[in-house]
Write an enzyme that holds these catalytic residues in place. Structure first.
Site, PDB file in Angstrom:
ATOM      1  N   TYR A 160       0.857  -1.181   0.000  1.00  7.33           N
ATOM      2  CA  TYR A 160       0.000   0.000   0.000  1.00  7.33           C
ATOM      3  C   TYR A 160       0.893   1.232   0.000  1.00  7.33           C
ATOM      4  O   TYR A 160       1.468   1.604   1.010  1.00  7.33           O
ATOM      5  CB  TYR A 160      -0.899   0.028   1.232  1.00  7.33           C
ATOM      6  CG  TYR A 160      -1.982  -1.015   1.291  1.00  7.33           C
ATOM      7  CD1 TYR A 160      -2.127  -1.986   0.300  1.00  7.33           C
ATOM      8  CD2 TYR A 160      -2.867  -1.046   2.352  1.00  7.33           C
ATOM      9  CE1 TYR A 160      -3.123  -2.944   0.373  1.00  7.33           C
ATOM     10  CE2 TYR A 160      -3.869  -2.005   2.440  1.00  7.33           C
ATOM     11  CZ  TYR A 160      -3.991  -2.950   1.445  1.00  7.33           C
ATOM     12  OH  TYR A 160      -4.978  -3.901   1.529  1.00  7.33           O
TER      13      TYR A 160
ATOM     14  N   PRO B 274     -16.137  -4.906   2.806  1.00  5.51           N
ATOM     15  CA  PRO B 274     -17.257  -5.165   3.718  1.00  5.51           C
ATOM     16  C   PRO B 274     -18.498  -4.347   3.394  1.00  5.51           C
ATOM     17  O   PRO B 274     -19.603  -4.719   3.802  1.00  5.51           O
ATOM     18  CB  PRO B 274     -16.691  -4.793   5.091  1.00  5.51           C
ATOM     19  CG  PRO B 274     -15.627  -3.784   4.796  1.00  5.51           C
ATOM     20  CD  PRO B 274     -15.013  -4.244   3.504  1.00  5.51           C
ATOM     21  N   LEU B 275     -18.318  -3.243   2.672  1.00  6.29           N
ATOM     22  CA  LEU B 275     -19.465  -2.412   2.299  1.00  6.29           C
ATOM     23  C   LEU B 275     -19.951  -2.701   0.887  1.00  6.29           C
ATOM     24  O   LEU B 275     -20.824  -2.001   0.373  1.00  6.29           O
ATOM     25  CB  LEU B 275     -19.108  -0.922   2.441  1.00  6.29           C
ATOM     26  CG  LEU B 275     -18.673  -0.492   3.840  1.00  6.29           C
ATOM     27  CD1 LEU B 275     -18.314   0.988   3.865  1.00  6.29           C
ATOM     28  CD2 LEU B 275     -19.777  -0.778   4.851  1.00  6.29           C
ATOM     29  N   GLY B 276     -19.382  -3.695   0.246  1.00  6.60           N
ATOM     30  CA  GLY B 276     -19.871  -4.098  -1.055  1.00  6.60           C
ATOM     31  C   GLY B 276     -19.443  -3.229  -2.206  1.00  6.60           C
ATOM     32  O   GLY B 276     -19.979  -3.337  -3.301  1.00  6.60           O
TER      33      GLY B 276
END
Length: 296
Positions: free
Chosen positions: A60, A206-208
């Site tokens: 990252y 996790p939030l799609g």
């Protein structure tokens, strides 16, 4: 639903809602996103608001996220676990390749130790299995690094259930990172194996990745309205209700969004609401999109 502790590896209690650092670096995980001071302030705010797991990776930035974590949070204290990853080399925005030879993994781990300013990494995750290197060689090097005290716990990122079963025959696996959310449950078999073995499952995306705006939006919005919450908070709360081993680490570059995400830990969904959410249609393969780096 509180941010109850999960015993990572049986001996590291973690709040189940952590913070992922994809949002503190630039798009495609390349270069800086904003100012260094803003990133440092965001990381400190996460810990001040109770986060005990910071999830990152050596690529990252590359390297930048780990440097920012050390600048913001070192010395880390006993309650904070910094999890990082190796096994992937990033060559540009959204450009990477696997590098799983034992000498590569050792070099990457030791570089992460230096950037994070620690002698041992709490959770070190193989970012991807390198298909050009036998799995046993990759896992063997992680085991050696653990025996040498450079790694406390071993994790695996993006694995199939058969890969996880094979890995468990040779090394203790404390955590798995696979995609999992309201609309993507393709890793259900991996999740079941983690539940059976007491392995933390850190769901990414996790939030799609915005899929909630395209599918299942009405159902999620109705639940959110009933609680005075946002759809994203409902999505995170559903994960916390769905399985005791799920430990989401949503990321963001926004202090306000950080606070909003962490507030999801106190959202208590009712049984009828969970039934509606459980019944949502999963997203089709490839539906996560390419804009989700801030949610890792």
């Amino acid at each position: 639903m509180t941010n109850a502790a999960f015993p990572l590896g049986g001996d590291l209690p973690l709040g189940r809602l952590g913070f992922g650092t994809g949002g503190v670096v630039g798009p495609g995980y390349w270069g800086p996103r904003g100012s260094r001071a803003e990133a440092v302030a965001l990381l400190r705010a996460a810990v001040e608001q109770g986060v005990t797991l910071i999830d990152t990776a050596d690529n990252y930035g590359p390297g930048l996220a780990e440097e920012l974590i050390a600048e913001a949070l070192h010395p880390y204290g006993d309650r904070l676990v910094v999890a990082t990853k190796g096994g992937v080399v990033r060559t540009g925005p959204d450009e990477w390749h696997t590098a799983g030879r034992p000498e590569d993994l050792r070099r990457m781990c030791e570089a992460s130790l230096r950037r994070l300013r620690v002698e041992r990494i709490g959770l070190y995750q193989l970012h991807r299995f390198d298909p050009a290197v036998p799995e046993a060689e990759q896992l063997g090097e992680l085991a050696r690094l653990r025996e040498e005290g450079k790694i406390r716990h071993i994790g695996l990122d993006t694995v199939s259930a058969p890969q996880l079963r094979r890995a468990l025959e040779s090394v203790p696996v404390a955590a798995v990172q696979n995609p999992y959310n309201l609309l993507d449950r393709s890793s259900a078999e991996v999740l079941a194996l983690c539940e059976a073995r007491g392995i933390a499952f850190l769901p990414y995306y996790p939030l799609g990745s915005g899929a909630l705006a395209r599918e299942g939006a009405a159902a999620v919005a109705a639940v959110a309205a009933a609680h005075g919450a946002s759809p994203g908070q409902v999505a995170l709360a559903w994960l916390l209700h769905h399985s005791p081993v799920l430990c989401p680490t949503p990321g963001t570059g926004s202090p306000a969004h950080l606070t909003q995400n962490l507030a999801a830990a106190s959202l208590r969904l009712t049984t009828p609401e969970l039934t509606v959410l459980d019944a949502l249609r999963p997203a089709p393969p490839g539906g996560r999109g390419a804009s989700a780096e801030s949610t890792r």
